[in-house]
Scaffold this motif. Structure first.
Motif, mmCIF file in Angstrom:
data_model
loop_
_atom_site.group_PDB
_atom_site.id
_atom_site.type_symbol
_atom_site.label_atom_id
_atom_site.label_comp_id
_atom_site.label_asym_id
_atom_site.label_seq_id
_atom_site.Cartn_x
_atom_site.Cartn_y
_atom_site.Cartn_z
ATOM 1 N N TYR A 1 69.950 69.569 -30.744
ATOM 2 C CA TYR A 1 71.063 69.090 -29.922
ATOM 3 C C TYR A 1 71.781 68.448 -30.803
ATOM 4 C CZ TYR A 1 73.583 67.246 -26.082
ATOM 5 O OH TYR A 1 74.725 66.743 -25.216
ATOM 6 N N ASP A 2 71.262 67.562 -31.470
ATOM 7 C CA ASP A 2 71.972 66.598 -32.512
ATOM 8 C C ASP A 2 73.045 67.437 -33.320
ATOM 9 O OD1 ASP A 2 72.538 63.838 -33.129
ATOM 10 O OD2 ASP A 2 71.564 64.051 -35.134
ATOM 11 N N SER A 3 72.272 68.504 -33.823
ATOM 12 C CA SER A 3 73.099 69.271 -34.851
ATOM 13 C C SER A 3 74.180 70.174 -33.876
ATOM 14 C CB SER A 3 72.019 70.180 -35.576
ATOM 15 O OG SER A 3 71.212 69.630 -36.318
ATOM 16 N N TRP A 4 73.851 70.567 -32.982
ATOM 17 C CA TRP A 4 74.783 71.528 -32.056
ATOM 18 C C TRP A 4 75.791 70.518 -31.610
ATOM 19 C CZ3 TRP A 4 76.683 71.019 -27.148
ATOM 20 C CH2 TRP A 4 77.355 72.171 -26.581
ATOM 21 N N ARG A 5 75.746 69.274 -31.447
ATOM 22 C CA ARG A 5 76.809 68.575 -31.049
ATOM 23 C C ARG A 5 78.050 68.298 -32.085
ATOM 24 N NH1 ARG A 5 78.063 66.558 -26.074
ATOM 25 N NH2 ARG A 5 79.041 64.495 -26.878
ATOM 26 N N LEU A 6 77.578 68.656 -33.230
ATOM 27 C CA LEU A 6 78.664 68.600 -34.316
ATOM 28 C C LEU A 6 79.661 69.708 -33.878
ATOM 29 C CD1 LEU A 6 76.701 67.948 -37.491
ATOM 30 C CD2 LEU A 6 77.698 66.233 -35.855
ATOM 31 N N ALA A 7 79.362 70.926 -33.647
ATOM 32 C CA ALA A 7 80.235 71.831 -33.333
ATOM 33 C C ALA A 7 81.531 71.484 -32.420
ATOM 34 C CB ALA A 7 79.646 72.921 -32.617
ATOM 35 N N GLU A 8 81.260 70.529 -31.512
ATOM 36 C CA GLU A 8 82.357 69.900 -30.925
ATOM 37 C C GLU A 8 83.453 69.224 -31.393
ATOM 38 O OE1 GLU A 8 80.568 67.886 -27.627
ATOM 39 O OE2 GLU A 8 80.140 69.495 -26.344
ATOM 40 N N LYS B 1 75.531 60.228 -39.822
ATOM 41 C CA LYS B 1 74.889 58.889 -40.178
ATOM 42 C C LYS B 1 74.320 57.933 -39.244
ATOM 43 C CE LYS B 1 76.508 59.509 -44.487
ATOM 44 N NZ LYS B 1 75.056 59.384 -45.813
ATOM 45 N N GLY B 2 73.440 57.114 -40.012
ATOM 46 C CA GLY B 2 72.721 56.227 -39.204
ATOM 47 C C GLY B 2 73.517 54.908 -38.851
ATOM 48 N N ARG B 3 72.315 54.117 -38.542
ATOM 49 C CA ARG B 3 73.137 52.663 -38.020
ATOM 50 C C ARG B 3 73.679 51.968 -39.190
ATOM 51 N NH1 ARG B 3 67.893 49.702 -35.848
ATOM 52 N NH2 ARG B 3 67.456 51.748 -35.114
ATOM 53 N N MET B 4 73.389 52.169 -40.167
ATOM 54 C CA MET B 4 73.962 51.426 -41.412
ATOM 55 C C MET B 4 75.189 51.954 -41.984
ATOM 56 S SD MET B 4 71.942 48.898 -41.471
ATOM 57 C CE MET B 4 72.318 48.190 -43.112
ATOM 58 N N TYR B 5 75.832 52.802 -41.271
ATOM 59 C CA TYR B 5 76.968 53.438 -41.720
ATOM 60 C C TYR B 5 78.344 52.689 -42.330
ATOM 61 C CZ TYR B 5 79.709 52.636 -37.286
ATOM 62 O OH TYR B 5 80.568 51.757 -36.294
ATOM 63 N N GLU B 6 78.612 51.473 -41.649
ATOM 64 C CA GLU B 6 79.483 50.528 -41.914
ATOM 65 C C GLU B 6 79.297 50.250 -43.430
ATOM 66 O OE1 GLU B 6 79.625 47.509 -39.212
ATOM 67 O OE2 GLU B 6 81.124 48.731 -37.823
ATOM 68 N N ASP B 7 77.971 49.923 -44.050
ATOM 69 C CA ASP B 7 77.499 49.665 -45.247
ATOM 70 C C ASP B 7 78.016 50.557 -46.123
ATOM 71 O OD1 ASP B 7 76.761 46.906 -44.332
ATOM 72 O OD2 ASP B 7 74.593 47.641 -44.464
ATOM 73 N N ILE C 1 82.636 58.508 -34.966
ATOM 74 C CA ILE C 1 82.480 59.296 -33.918
ATOM 75 C C ILE C 1 81.167 58.786 -33.389
ATOM 76 C CG2 ILE C 1 82.641 61.212 -32.363
ATOM 77 C CD1 ILE C 1 84.234 62.621 -34.766
ATOM 78 N N PRO C 2 81.023 57.861 -32.280
ATOM 79 C CA PRO C 2 79.490 57.453 -32.126
ATOM 80 C C PRO C 2 78.669 58.819 -31.808
ATOM 81 C CG PRO C 2 81.335 56.256 -30.870
ATOM 82 C CD PRO C 2 81.936 57.257 -31.562
ATOM 83 N N SER C 3 77.556 58.790 -31.922
ATOM 84 C CA SER C 3 76.438 59.871 -31.666
ATOM 85 C C SER C 3 76.167 59.615 -30.282
ATOM 86 C CB SER C 3 75.262 59.754 -32.616
ATOM 87 O OG SER C 3 74.232 60.532 -32.100
ATOM 88 N N GLN C 4 75.841 60.805 -29.583
ATOM 89 C CA GLN C 4 75.579 60.860 -28.143
ATOM 90 C C GLN C 4 74.054 60.935 -27.989
ATOM 91 O OE1 GLN C 4 77.948 62.895 -25.267
ATOM 92 N NE2 GLN C 4 79.787 62.669 -26.280
ATOM 93 N N VAL D 1 76.226 57.486 -35.894
ATOM 94 C CA VAL D 1 77.626 58.148 -35.883
ATOM 95 C C VAL D 1 77.827 59.541 -36.487
ATOM 96 C CG1 VAL D 1 78.503 55.522 -35.690
ATOM 97 C CG2 VAL D 1 78.537 56.871 -38.003
ATOM 98 N N VAL D 2 78.944 59.941 -36.352
ATOM 99 C CA VAL D 2 79.589 61.138 -37.311
ATOM 100 C C VAL D 2 80.658 60.391 -37.778
ATOM 101 C CG1 VAL D 2 80.101 63.613 -37.243
ATOM 102 C CG2 VAL D 2 78.393 62.890 -35.688
ATOM 103 N N LEU D 3 80.696 60.712 -39.266
ATOM 104 C CA LEU D 3 81.825 60.386 -40.000
ATOM 105 C C LEU D 3 82.640 61.872 -40.192
ATOM 106 C CD1 LEU D 3 80.538 58.044 -42.711
ATOM 107 C CD2 LEU D 3 81.522 57.448 -40.432
ATOM 108 N N LYS D 4 83.840 61.805 -39.793
ATOM 109 C CA LYS D 4 84.713 62.844 -40.067
ATOM 110 C C LYS D 4 85.781 62.571 -41.199
ATOM 111 C CE LYS D 4 87.361 66.343 -37.437
ATOM 112 N NZ LYS D 4 87.753 66.776 -35.915
#
Length: 213
Positions: free
Chosen positions: A51-58, A166-172, A188-191, A196-199
């Motif tokens: 599901y985590d991977s499938w969500r990227l399609a959106e 990316k994980g919770r340390m994405y800002e770093d 984009i926050p992960s659901q 998050v997802v960085l686009k």
């Protein structure tokens, strides 16, 4: 999340759901002798992996026509996306890349069993030829963003986009990457977790020190 909850959350066809199931069954069988994913996450296949991977399609426009996934491992997100694209009728061949031969053998078995529009290559990502015309680059848990862009930047040209969970340390990671790169980024926050997802688009190496747009 189990198979039924995944089906409810995604609305995929029964054929696609069966394909995800075959992928899971193959992963479990291979994991008895080959380390493809952390063993304690096998029971979390439907949510943490599928599901985590499938969500990227959106998050991926329908006008993407050729994708490359760096460090594909057990197929997250590439196999999930190949199934999602087929389910929604999108023509987007996927090249999966991993330097570990056993993982590529696994990917090829799944690609063949599911009749996916994809190929798997046992090569180092820096040997990929940008002339192949990829317009979508993905990578999950492959490398910190600064290093990842060193591999992906040659591929992220002519309107191509990068989609990187990316994980919770994405800002770093963003802060570090901006020391060497300029890029447009949508966060984009992960659901399905606290990451998050960085686009990314318009990725360029800095010619001099400055700030990202």
């Amino acid at each position: 999340m189990d198979r039924k909850a995944f089906a409810s959350a995604t609305g995929v066809s029964r054929e696609t759901l069966d394909a995800y199931q075959l992928w899971q069954d193959t992963l479990v069988r291979w994991s008895e002798h080959t380390n493809l994913v952390s063993r304690h996450t096998l029971d979390q296949f439907w949510e943490r992996h599928a599901y985590d991977s499938w969500r990227l399609a959106e998050l991926i426009p329908h006008d993407r026509h050729r994708m490359v996934d760096l460090g594909s491992g057990a197929g997250f997100p590439a196999i999930a996306l190949a199934l999602a694209f087929r389910d929604r009728g999108q023509d987007c061949p996927i090249t999966m890349v991993d330097s570990v031969g056993k993982k590529v053998t696994f990917l090829r078995e799944v690609i063949r069993a599911l009749d996916l529009q994809a190929d798997a290559r046992s090569v180092r990502v820096e040997t990929l030829d940008p002339a192949e015309g990829y317009d979508l680059v993905t990578a999950r848990a492959f490398a910190p963003l600064n290093k990842l862009l060193g591999f992906a930047a040659p591929l992220l040209k002519n309107g191509a986009i990068g989609v990187f969970p990316k994980g919770r340390m994405y800002e770093d990671e963003l802060t570090e990457a901006r020391k060497n790169w300029t890029f447009d980024v949508e966060v984009i926050p992960s659901q399905t977790g606290d990451g998050v997802v960085l686009k990314l688009a318009q990725v360029r190496r800095c010619s001099s020190k400055g700030t990202n747009r």
